[in-house]
Design a protein around this motif. Structure first.
Motif, short mmCIF file in Angstrom:
data_model
loop_
_atom_site.label_atom_id
_atom_site.label_comp_id
_atom_site.label_asym_id
_atom_site.label_seq_id
_atom_site.Cartn_x
_atom_site.Cartn_y
_atom_site.Cartn_z
N THR A 7 36.68 1.28 -12.50
CA THR A 7 35.44 1.01 -11.78
C THR A 7 34.56 2.25 -11.81
OG1 THR A 7 34.48 0.28 -9.67
CG2 THR A 7 36.34 1.78 -9.52
N ASN A 9 32.54 2.41 -9.05
CA ASN A 9 32.16 2.35 -7.64
C ASN A 9 32.81 3.50 -6.86
OD1 ASN A 9 32.72 1.48 -4.73
ND2 ASN A 9 31.19 -0.01 -5.39
N THR A 27 35.71 4.09 -16.87
CA THR A 27 34.44 3.37 -16.69
C THR A 27 34.06 2.78 -18.04
OG1 THR A 27 33.08 5.29 -17.26
CG2 THR A 27 33.67 5.04 -14.95
N SER A 30 29.41 -1.58 -18.86
CA SER A 30 29.25 -2.73 -17.96
C SER A 30 29.51 -2.32 -16.52
CB SER A 30 30.21 -3.86 -18.35
OG SER A 30 29.99 -4.26 -19.68
N LEU A 31 30.55 -1.52 -16.30
CA LEU A 31 30.89 -1.08 -14.94
C LEU A 31 29.82 -0.16 -14.37
CD1 LEU A 31 34.73 -0.43 -15.43
CD2 LEU A 31 33.67 -2.32 -14.19
N LYS A 34 26.91 -2.32 -13.43
CA LYS A 34 27.22 -3.08 -12.20
C LYS A 34 26.87 -2.27 -10.94
CE LYS A 34 31.17 -5.54 -10.24
NZ LYS A 34 32.63 -5.65 -10.30
N GLU A 35 27.02 -0.95 -11.05
CA GLU A 35 26.69 -0.08 -9.90
C GLU A 35 25.23 0.34 -9.91
OE1 GLU A 35 28.92 0.22 -7.55
OE2 GLU A 35 30.26 -0.94 -8.82
#
Ligand code: G3P
Length: 219
Positions: A7, A9, A27, A30-31, A34-35
């Motif tokens: 992630t 995050n 990471t 895409s990840l 996402k953030e």
């Protein structure tokens, strides 16, 4: 076996780290998206923030696809922090770049591995890690765990030091099966890691212990 969290995050990375079992982070673009992490400066600052939380490696993926660009981007990422591992896709220029990075002492994670042949090629080029994507193989009715087993056999046959970083993990059972098969590292979402804690007999057993204690104490 090392535990990485898959992630970008920061709250989830901190939560897993606070549990005391987290080694590193992986990471991917895409990840990061996402953030909401976009723009070179924000991306760089985010990788630095992740490196401040964990002790072990942090995989930062290049978005370039040609040798010269991968090298330039990867060298800049690697210079951010000694924990950074340059994540490179399994493409022809990626393999060439992994060989180059290896000769320069820059750690790499070869990503998007879906076959034993791809893993062999990445190991031969000197990758620090290969990332076979278990869940995505399972999603298309293939056998992700069989791939981990095959890669383990091949690496052990020849003494490759490349570490198997099992990725695209969907749940706690994937983690347990990867451990049984000898994966060096798993990278998983927080829910899959925390899922290892859970067992209904633990919950009911604890409830009984606490109730018995309260009864004996006259509460
Ligand atoms: O980090 C790459 C990999 O773990 C992706 O997982 O869930 O998108 O298949 P997933």
């Amino acid at each position: 076996m090392k535990f990485f969290i898959d992630t970008a995050n920061l709250d989830q990375i901190k939560e897993a780290h606070d549990l005391g079992i987290l080694d590193g982070v992986t990471t991917n673009p895409s990840l990061m998206a996402k953030e909401g992490i976009t723009g070179e400066e924000n991306v760089i600052n985010h990788y630095k923030a992740i490196c401040d939380i964990v002790e072990d490696n942090v995989s930062a993926e290049v978005i370039s696809t040609t040798f010269d660009e991968i090298v330039k981007e990867g060298e800049a990422l690697a210079a951010l922090n000694p924990k950074i591992v340059v994540k490179v896709p399994m493409i022809k220029d990626g393999v060439k770049a992994i060989k180059y990075f290896s000769s320069k002492g820059i750690k790499t994670n070869c990503t998007l591995i879906f076959s034993a042949g791809q893993a062999l090629l990445a190991a031969k080029a000197g990758a620090t890690y290969v990332s076979p994507f278990l869940g995505r193989l399972d999603d298309i009715s293939s056998d992700g765990l069989l791939l981990i087993e095959d890669i383990r056999t091949i690496f052990d046959n020849y003494g490759y030091e490349t570490q198997i970083l099992a990725a695209s993990i969907r749940g706690p059972l994937h983690i347990v099966n990867c451990a049984k098969l000898g994966a060096d590292v798993i990278t998983a979402p927080l829910a899959a890691i925390v899922g290892l804690l859970k067992h209904p007999l633990t919950d009911s057993g604890l409830a009984t212990f606490l109730a018995d204690h309260a009864k004996a104490a006259g509460k």
